[in-house]
Write an enzyme that holds these catalytic residues in place. Structure first.
Site, PDB file in Angstrom:
ATOM      1  N   THR A 149       0.879  -1.183   0.036  1.00  0.00           N
ATOM      2  CA  THR A 149      -0.336   0.342   0.295  1.00  0.00           C
ATOM      3  C   THR A 149       0.544   1.310  -0.126  1.00  0.00           C
ATOM      4  O   THR A 149       1.670   1.675   0.096  1.00  0.00           O
ATOM      5  CB  THR A 149      -1.321   0.169   1.081  1.00  0.00           C
ATOM      6  OG1 THR A 149      -1.701   1.120   0.716  1.00  0.00           O
ATOM      7  CG2 THR A 149      -0.186  -0.498   1.925  1.00  0.00           C
ATOM      8  N   TYR A 193      -3.847  -1.814  10.199  1.00  0.00           N
ATOM      9  CA  TYR A 193      -3.583  -1.932   9.331  1.00  0.00           C
ATOM     10  C   TYR A 193      -2.708  -1.840   8.217  1.00  0.00           C
ATOM     11  O   TYR A 193      -1.856  -3.092   7.594  1.00  0.00           O
ATOM     12  CB  TYR A 193      -5.040  -1.877   8.119  1.00  0.00           C
ATOM     13  CG  TYR A 193      -5.510  -2.226   6.702  1.00  0.00           C
ATOM     14  CD1 TYR A 193      -4.103  -2.890   6.094  1.00  0.00           C
ATOM     15  CD2 TYR A 193      -4.518  -0.835   5.604  1.00  0.00           C
ATOM     16  CE1 TYR A 193      -3.898  -3.368   3.935  1.00  0.00           C
ATOM     17  CE2 TYR A 193      -3.791  -1.052   4.799  1.00  0.00           C
ATOM     18  CZ  TYR A 193      -3.574  -2.328   3.419  1.00  0.00           C
ATOM     19  OH  TYR A 193      -3.672  -1.816   2.739  1.00  0.00           O
ATOM     20  N   HIS A 194      -2.546   0.008   7.736  1.00  0.00           N
ATOM     21  CA  HIS A 194      -0.729  -0.088   7.273  1.00  0.00           C
ATOM     22  C   HIS A 194      -0.127  -0.132   8.318  1.00  0.00           C
ATOM     23  O   HIS A 194       1.428  -0.752   7.500  1.00  0.00           O
ATOM     24  CB  HIS A 194      -0.904   1.515   7.419  1.00  0.00           C
ATOM     25  CG  HIS A 194      -2.205   1.802   6.046  1.00  0.00           C
ATOM     26  ND1 HIS A 194      -3.291   2.436   6.437  1.00  0.00           N
ATOM     27  CD2 HIS A 194      -2.180   2.002   4.314  1.00  0.00           C
ATOM     28  CE1 HIS A 194      -3.954   2.926   5.287  1.00  0.00           C
ATOM     29  NE2 HIS A 194      -2.925   2.880   4.355  1.00  0.00           N
ATOM     30  N   LYS A 197       1.289  -3.514   7.099  1.00  0.00           N
ATOM     31  CA  LYS A 197       2.123  -3.831   5.482  1.00  0.00           C
ATOM     32  C   LYS A 197       3.644  -3.484   5.732  1.00  0.00           C
ATOM     33  O   LYS A 197       4.297  -3.904   4.592  1.00  0.00           O
ATOM     34  CB  LYS A 197       1.272  -2.746   4.327  1.00  0.00           C
ATOM     35  CG  LYS A 197       0.370  -3.374   3.901  1.00  0.00           C
ATOM     36  CD  LYS A 197       0.021  -4.408   2.986  1.00  0.00           C
ATOM     37  CE  LYS A 197      -1.903  -5.035   2.755  1.00  0.00           C
ATOM     38  NZ  LYS A 197      -1.615  -5.549   1.667  1.00  0.00           N
TER      39      LYS A 197
HETATM   40  N1  USQ Z   1     -12.745  10.246   3.955  1.00  0.00           N
HETATM   41  C1  USQ Z   1     -13.869  10.804   3.366  1.00  0.00           C
HETATM   42  N2  USQ Z   1     -14.639  10.256   4.051  1.00  0.00           N
HETATM   43  C2  USQ Z   1     -15.517   9.035   3.835  1.00  0.00           C
HETATM   44  C3  USQ Z   1     -14.491   8.008   3.510  1.00  0.00           C
HETATM   45  C4  USQ Z   1     -12.810   8.423   3.488  1.00  0.00           C
HETATM   46  O1  USQ Z   1     -13.586  11.323   4.010  1.00  0.00           O
HETATM   47  O2  USQ Z   1     -16.492   8.952   3.355  1.00  0.00           O
HETATM   48  C5  USQ Z   1     -11.252   9.744   3.361  1.00  0.00           C
HETATM   49  C6  USQ Z   1     -10.138   9.169   4.615  1.00  0.00           C
HETATM   50  O3  USQ Z   1     -10.352  10.401   5.803  1.00  0.00           O
HETATM   51  C7  USQ Z   1      -8.889   9.290   3.640  1.00  0.00           C
HETATM   52  C8  USQ Z   1      -8.990   9.473   2.513  1.00  0.00           C
HETATM   53  O4  USQ Z   1     -10.630   9.190   2.304  1.00  0.00           O
HETATM   54  O5  USQ Z   1      -8.574  10.219   4.047  1.00  0.00           O
HETATM   55  C9  USQ Z   1      -8.812   7.756   2.223  1.00  0.00           C
HETATM   56  O6  USQ Z   1     -10.071   6.753   2.240  1.00  0.00           O
HETATM   57  P1  USQ Z   1      -9.908   5.293   2.205  1.00  0.00           P
HETATM   58  O7  USQ Z   1     -11.456   4.736   3.021  1.00  0.00           O
HETATM   59  O8  USQ Z   1     -10.680   5.314   0.933  1.00  0.00           O
HETATM   60  O9  USQ Z   1      -8.902   4.527   1.994  1.00  0.00           O
HETATM   61  P2  USQ Z   1      -7.558   4.415   3.039  1.00  0.00           P
HETATM   62  O10 USQ Z   1      -8.533   4.041   4.439  1.00  0.00           O
HETATM   63  O11 USQ Z   1      -6.455   4.781   2.980  1.00  0.00           O
HETATM   64  O12 USQ Z   1      -7.065   2.618   2.789  1.00  0.00           O
HETATM   65  C10 USQ Z   1      -7.846   1.729   0.732  1.00  0.00           C
HETATM   66  C11 USQ Z   1      -7.912   1.014   0.993  1.00  0.00           C
HETATM   67  C12 USQ Z   1      -6.850   0.273   1.369  1.00  0.00           C
HETATM   68  C13 USQ Z   1      -5.386   0.673   0.335  1.00  0.00           C
HETATM   69  C14 USQ Z   1      -4.749   1.637   0.881  1.00  0.00           C
HETATM   70  C15 USQ Z   1      -4.175   2.348  -0.048  1.00  0.00           C
HETATM   71  O13 USQ Z   1      -9.249   0.100   2.012  1.00  0.00           O
HETATM   72  O14 USQ Z   1      -6.532  -1.273   1.420  1.00  0.00           O
HETATM   73  O15 USQ Z   1      -4.119  -0.001   0.881  1.00  0.00           O
HETATM   74  O16 USQ Z   1      -6.315   2.330   0.501  1.00  0.00           O
HETATM   75  S1  USQ Z   1      -2.983   4.455   0.292  1.00  0.00           S
HETATM   76  O17 USQ Z   1      -4.930   5.223   0.864  1.00  0.00           O
HETATM   77  O18 USQ Z   1      -2.818   5.080  -0.428  1.00  0.00           O
HETATM   78  O19 USQ Z   1      -2.853   3.401   1.945  1.00  0.00           O
END
Ligand code: USQ
Length: 417
Positions: A149, A193-194, A197
């Site tokens: 990730t 989770y992170h 990884k």
């Molecule tokens: N967010 C909002 N509103 C929402 C949902 C999320 O503003 O309704 C924000 C979160 O606070 C965060 C961002 O959007 O700042 C991303 O959240 P996300 O749930 O889309 O992504 P994340 O939790 O980071 O996890 C997802 C996958 C994970 C992968 C990761 C890549 O579930 O498996 O590893 O994205 S990364 O984000 O680049 O680390």
């Protein structure tokens, strides 16, 4: 086309694993899916279901055989628990490549409480270590492609483009002599989770160095979209689609929210910049990684699997523009920077020929159409994100007025995060 390979896809029933299995099969590879249906079990535990109706593995495999003529093999196995069976499968089948998706992948789920934190660490770290150890024990020169990730880097603040996995550093010793080093980019995980990884990365470094395992670690951004060329070929092949507060990723959540008349739930100011990739490019990148393994004895090959970086509030504005949905700024349940910049290199995949899909209205339409088609399957109770990262965020979530910042075009207020 590159030579056909025998490939194990660990976690081949999941959101990235299923379309990847189909894509690799469509390219002529011999694919065996290994899965313990943990995603389906967690759906049941949370009382939610995929927006798209997903059928049993047996039906999925039959549908694929009907439309493509290709056979997918399947083994029910928990790689974190069933070590002896994993070794036996490797020794008897002797795959050329293992694609490893078999990890709990939701940051909010990993932060729900002690049980989920322990499960995520045990499953992800234990599972990855079992795979590495099983490769050594079975004496197999097999290429391991792991889905990592972008989150291992932390999100920005570096002031420079984040390289692919390694950082060149210059250390001055006490005598003033300078030493040049190349180190794993320092990890700064933002959730349990992170963190798993990040631990995976260290295990890969060790096993590449100690046992000359050939490993590729793909640092992927947030996936959006749901269908690929292969999953579109039959209704029973449809990919799963998560919209709930635990598993739904941000853009897919916004599209479902728009389709069901729910306001778009931007956390904090929406100033979080993240890396994104469409699911169709996820499967292309995996196929490219499979075709370009590192040599034996080479260090772990780390590739950033992303198309572009975007701010959450800009995503919301785009979805709002296309659908007329209202944007609502909510207290952020996560402990994360309210605003960050993020620049990321994806030079290797570009050099391998990837011309990634970037976000534009046309592509949102397909996902919106699916969201609308299955809108009656959405349970609105599961839309809000309720898992707080710590007591501080919990207290803010519980405030009666919720400190919602009204949506304004242009720069939103930054005092609400
Ligand atoms: N967010 C909002 N509103 C929402 C949902 C999320 O503003 O309704 C924000 C979160 O606070 C965060 C961002 O959007 O700042 C991303 O959240 P996300 O749930 O889309 O992504 P994340 O939790 O980071 O996890 C997802 C996958 C994970 C992968 C990761 C890549 O579930 O498996 O590893 O994205 S990364 O984000 O680049 O680390």
């Amino acid at each position: 086309m590159a030579a056909s390979k025998k490939i194990f896809v660990l976690g081949g029933d999941g959101f990235c694993g299923w379309p990847t299995s189909l894509h690799l099969s469509s390219l002529g590879h011999e694919v065996t899916i290994i899965d313990n249906f943990s995603r389906r079990r967690i759906d049941a535990e949370l009382g939610v279901r995929s927006l798209t109706p997903i059928v049993s593995m047996e039906q999925r495999i039959d549908a694929w055989q009907d439309v493509s003529g290709s056979v997918l093999k399947f083994h029910y196995l928990d790689v974190a628990e069933d070590y002896a069976q994993l070794v036996h499968l490797l020794e008897t089948e002797r795959p050329d490549t293992i694609v490893h998706f078999a990890e709990q992948r939701a940051a909010p789920y990993s932060m729900r409480g002690a049980a989920e934190k322990r499960y995520t660490v045990g499953n992800n770290v234990g599972g990855t270590h079992n795979v590495l150890n099983a490769l050594v024990e079975s004496d197999l020169d097999c290429h391991l492609v792991h889905l990592g990730t972008m989150g291992v880097y932390g999100y920005g603040g570096a002031g420079f483009e984040i390289p692919e996995g390694y950082l060149e550093v210059d250390v001055t010793d006490r005598e003033g002599k300078r030493h040049e080093w190349e180190i794993l980019y320092p990890t700064r995980p933002g959730s349990v989770y992170h963190m798993t990884k990040s631990i995976d990365q260290l295990m890969f470094q060790f096993y590449a160095q100690n046992d000359a395992l050939r490993i590729t670690d793909l640092h992927q951004g947030i996936v959006w979209g749901t269908q690929t060329a292969e999953t579109r070929r039959h209704p029973d092949l449809v990919n799963r689609f998560d919209y709930d507060g635990e598993y739904g990723t941000v853009l897919n959540r916004f599209l479902v929210q728009a389709a069901t008349g729910h306001p778009l739930t931007v956390h904090g100011t929406g100033g979080q910049t993240r890396a994104f990739i469409n699911i169709q490019d996820t499967v292309r990148c995996i196929a490219l990684a499979v075709d370009h393994p590192p040599r034996r004895g080479e260090r772990v090959k780390i590739l950033n699997q992303i198309a572009e970086t975007l701010r959450v509030r800009d995503l919301a504005a785009l979805v709002s523009e296309v659908t007329g949905a209202r944007v609502e700024y909510r207290p952020n349940p996560r402990k994360e920077a309210a605003e960050n910049d993020l620049e990321v290199s994806n030079a290797t995949f570009r050099a391998l020929g990837l011309d990634p899909i970037t976000l534009h209205e046309g592509l949102l339409q397909e996902t919106l159409e699916i969201s609308t088609r299955f809108a009656d399957r959405v349970d609105p109770d599961h839309i809000p994100a309720r898992t707080a990262w710590s007591r501080e965020e919990r207290a803010r979530l519980d405030e009666p007025d919720g400190k919602v910042v009204p949506f304004t075009r242009g720069a939103p207020r930054t005092d609400a995060a």
